[in-house]
Design a protein around this motif. Structure first.
Motif, PDB file in Angstrom:
ATOM      1  N   ALA A 147       0.827  -1.209   0.000  1.00 50.81           N
ATOM      2  CA  ALA A 147       0.000   0.000   0.000  1.00 50.81           C
ATOM      3  C   ALA A 147       0.860   1.257   0.000  1.00 50.81           C
ATOM      4  O   ALA A 147       0.394   2.329  -0.403  1.00 50.81           O
ATOM      5  CB  ALA A 147      -0.930  -0.007   1.211  1.00 50.81           C
ATOM      6  N   ARG A 148       2.113   1.127   0.418  1.00 55.92           N
ATOM      7  CA  ARG A 148       3.053   2.249   0.392  1.00 55.92           C
ATOM      8  C   ARG A 148       3.975   2.197  -0.822  1.00 55.92           C
ATOM      9  O   ARG A 148       4.961   2.925  -0.876  1.00 55.92           O
ATOM     10  CB  ARG A 148       3.887   2.255   1.677  1.00 55.92           C
ATOM     11  CG  ARG A 148       3.078   2.554   2.927  1.00 55.92           C
ATOM     12  CD  ARG A 148       3.974   2.666   4.144  1.00 55.92           C
ATOM     13  NE  ARG A 148       3.193   3.113   5.310  1.00 55.92           N
ATOM     14  CZ  ARG A 148       3.613   4.017   6.182  1.00 55.92           C
ATOM     15  NH1 ARG A 148       4.798   4.588   6.034  1.00 55.92           N
ATOM     16  NH2 ARG A 148       2.866   4.360   7.206  1.00 55.92           N
ATOM     17  N   GLY A 149       3.660   1.323  -1.760  1.00 56.26           N
ATOM     18  CA  GLY A 149       4.467   1.229  -2.968  1.00 56.26           C
ATOM     19  C   GLY A 149       5.696   0.364  -2.824  1.00 56.26           C
ATOM     20  O   GLY A 149       6.557   0.349  -3.722  1.00 56.26           O
ATOM     21  N   LEU A 150       5.813  -0.373  -1.731  1.00 52.10           N
ATOM     22  CA  LEU A 150       6.967  -1.245  -1.484  1.00 52.10           C
ATOM     23  C   LEU A 150       6.559  -2.669  -1.857  1.00 52.10           C
ATOM     24  O   LEU A 150       6.081  -3.439  -1.023  1.00 52.10           O
ATOM     25  CB  LEU A 150       7.394  -1.146  -0.022  1.00 52.10           C
ATOM     26  CG  LEU A 150       7.693   0.271   0.486  1.00 52.10           C
ATOM     27  CD1 LEU A 150       7.948   0.264   1.985  1.00 52.10           C
ATOM     28  CD2 LEU A 150       8.850   0.887  -0.275  1.00 52.10           C
ATOM     29  N   THR A 151       6.738  -3.018  -3.118  1.00 51.85           N
ATOM     30  CA  THR A 151       6.195  -4.271  -3.632  1.00 51.85           C
ATOM     31  C   THR A 151       7.239  -5.362  -3.830  1.00 51.85           C
ATOM     32  O   THR A 151       6.896  -6.514  -4.052  1.00 51.85           O
ATOM     33  CB  THR A 151       5.472  -4.032  -4.973  1.00 51.85           C
ATOM     34  OG1 THR A 151       6.355  -3.348  -5.869  1.00 51.85           O
ATOM     35  CG2 THR A 151       4.221  -3.196  -4.763  1.00 51.85           C
ATOM     36  N   SER A 152       8.511  -5.006  -3.774  1.00 52.54           N
ATOM     37  CA  SER A 152       9.591  -5.989  -3.872  1.00 52.54           C
ATOM     38  C   SER A 152      10.304  -6.007  -2.531  1.00 52.54           C
ATOM     39  O   SER A 152      10.914  -5.020  -2.132  1.00 52.54           O
ATOM     40  CB  SER A 152      10.559  -5.612  -4.997  1.00 52.54           C
ATOM     41  OG  SER A 152      11.612  -6.553  -5.087  1.00 52.54           O
ATOM     42  N   VAL A 153      10.223  -7.151  -1.825  1.00 45.88           N
ATOM     43  CA  VAL A 153      10.610  -7.197  -0.419  1.00 45.88           C
ATOM     44  C   VAL A 153      11.613  -8.322  -0.188  1.00 45.88           C
ATOM     45  O   VAL A 153      11.417  -9.459  -0.646  1.00 45.88           O
ATOM     46  CB  VAL A 153       9.366  -7.401   0.470  1.00 45.88           C
ATOM     47  CG1 VAL A 153       9.759  -7.594   1.924  1.00 45.88           C
ATOM     48  CG2 VAL A 153       8.411  -6.217   0.324  1.00 45.88           C
ATOM     49  N   LEU A 154      12.676  -8.012   0.533  1.00 45.33           N
ATOM     50  CA  LEU A 154      13.672  -8.994   0.963  1.00 45.33           C
ATOM     51  C   LEU A 154      13.498  -9.236   2.452  1.00 45.33           C
ATOM     52  O   LEU A 154      13.571  -8.298   3.253  1.00 45.33           O
ATOM     53  CB  LEU A 154      15.080  -8.472   0.677  1.00 45.33           C
ATOM     54  CG  LEU A 154      16.250  -9.242   1.295  1.00 45.33           C
ATOM     55  CD1 LEU A 154      16.310 -10.670   0.774  1.00 45.33           C
ATOM     56  CD2 LEU A 154      17.560  -8.517   1.047  1.00 45.33           C
ATOM     57  N   VAL A 155      13.255 -10.485   2.834  1.00 44.53           N
ATOM     58  CA  VAL A 155      13.165 -10.871   4.241  1.00 44.53           C
ATOM     59  C   VAL A 155      14.537 -11.423   4.628  1.00 44.53           C
ATOM     60  O   VAL A 155      14.954 -12.467   4.146  1.00 44.53           O
ATOM     61  CB  VAL A 155      12.065 -11.914   4.479  1.00 44.53           C
ATOM     62  CG1 VAL A 155      11.927 -12.211   5.978  1.00 44.53           C
ATOM     63  CG2 VAL A 155      10.731 -11.443   3.911  1.00 44.53           C
ATOM     64  N   GLU A 156      15.230 -10.702   5.517  1.00 46.92           N
ATOM     65  CA  GLU A 156      16.644 -11.015   5.773  1.00 46.92           C
ATOM     66  C   GLU A 156      16.893 -11.689   7.117  1.00 46.92           C
ATOM     67  O   GLU A 156      17.966 -12.237   7.333  1.00 46.92           O
ATOM     68  CB  GLU A 156      17.458  -9.719   5.670  1.00 46.92           C
ATOM     69  CG  GLU A 156      18.950  -9.953   5.562  1.00 46.92           C
ATOM     70  CD  GLU A 156      19.722  -8.705   5.235  1.00 46.92           C
ATOM     71  OE1 GLU A 156      20.740  -8.458   5.890  1.00 46.92           O
ATOM     72  OE2 GLU A 156      19.311  -7.971   4.304  1.00 46.92           O
ATOM     73  N   GLY A 157      15.971 -11.657   8.022  1.00 47.12           N
ATOM     74  CA  GLY A 157      16.235 -12.315   9.296  1.00 47.12           C
ATOM     75  C   GLY A 157      15.300 -11.811  10.376  1.00 47.12           C
ATOM     76  O   GLY A 157      14.554 -10.860  10.165  1.00 47.12           O
TER      77      GLY A 157
END
Length: 274
Positions: A178-188
């Motif tokens: 919803a904030r335009g953050l559509t590519s996400v890396l889950v790092e830990g």
């Protein structure tokens, strides 16, 4: 196994693709680096969620005392920073902030640092965390709606309902989108990655293995136990020789929003080539 060679030309093409969606020449799209990093990019209404684990040969991510800084070699660190540069946001749990105090920047490569997202359910984010005094990149705290009032300097926050297991990973991704953050890396850390994996929200899991044996200490994933090997995850994988580290790119076919860049870069030939 493919040898990962990242030239300045290819990296510039990947950064341009991330910003504009412009495909490079076919010879660049055939390179190992393009095949590895282009799927991390999301454009338009697409969403991409990936995770990264850097570990030893025996699956450890730190010593029992918590020393984790030198597990990945220089090429493994470069790979992680390239992943960050390809994504809009990088997610860590607040436990990782407390234990490791990461900056989550892209110091090792040219590119733009992602928005730092901390899953901070109970509002325990340390006021002196390194990421709060680093380079001005936004820091976003994901907190339970009933968490104590707290606002760390230089941060914004999203409040989400608290469920039986804490904050819902799908709700986190929706709030970021919803904030335009559509590519996400889950790092830990291990449990944060596991929750996104168990919710079938990840398209890729990158496991970078460094040539050392620690012998004991925490592991990079903490999944619910299974009784039989038939219940184990068996993803399709591609392997890459990074140089100092070996990389397993695990493609998680069960993930539901799996459209992203691998398929797009094979079919979007109408876009202009650089």
């Amino acid at each position: 196994m493919r040898q990962m060679v990242m030239s300045e030309t290819l990296w510039s093409a990947l950064l341009r693709y991330r910003e504009t969606g412009t495909l490079p020449a076919a010879r660049l799209r055939a390179e190992a680096g393009w095949q590895l990093y282009a799927p991390l990019v999301a454009h338009g209404a697409e969403r991409v969620a990936v995770a990264q684990v850097g570990q030893s040969l025996d699956g450890r991510v730190a010593t029992p005392a918590g020393d984790a800084r030198d597990i990945s070699g220089a090429d493994g660190i470069g790979h992680l920073h390239r992943m960050r540069a390809m994504c809009d946001a990088v997610i860590v749990g607040v436990g990782t902030v407390i234990a490791d105090d990461p900056s989550l920047s892209v110091r090792a490569v040219p590119g733009r640092s992602p928005v730092r997202v901390v899953v901070d359910c109970n509002a325990t984010m340390p006021a002196g965390a390194q990421m709060l005094r680093d380079d001005g990149t936004p820091v976003l705290l994901i907190r339970a709606a009933d968490a104590p009032a707290s606002h760390a300097r230089g941060t914004d926050e999203i409040r989400l309902p608290r469920g039986p297991a804490g904050l819902c990973p799908a709700a986190i991704l929706s709030a970021l989108a919803a904030r335009g953050l559509t590519s996400v890396l889950v790092e830990g850390g291990a449990r944060t990655i596991a929750r996104f994996l168990e919710a079938r929200l990840l398209q890729h899991l990158h496991v970078a293995v460094a040539p050392l044996i620690i012998g004991s200490g925490p592991t990079g994933l903490s999944l619910a136990p299974v009784e039989r090997l038939a219940q184990a995850h068996r993803p399709e994988i591609s392997t890459y020789d990074l140089g100092s580290d070996m990389l397993f790119d695990c493609r998680l076919a069960e993930a539901t929003p799996a459209a992203a860049a691998t398929r797009r870069t094979r079919s979007d030939e109408h876009r202009p080539e650089a």
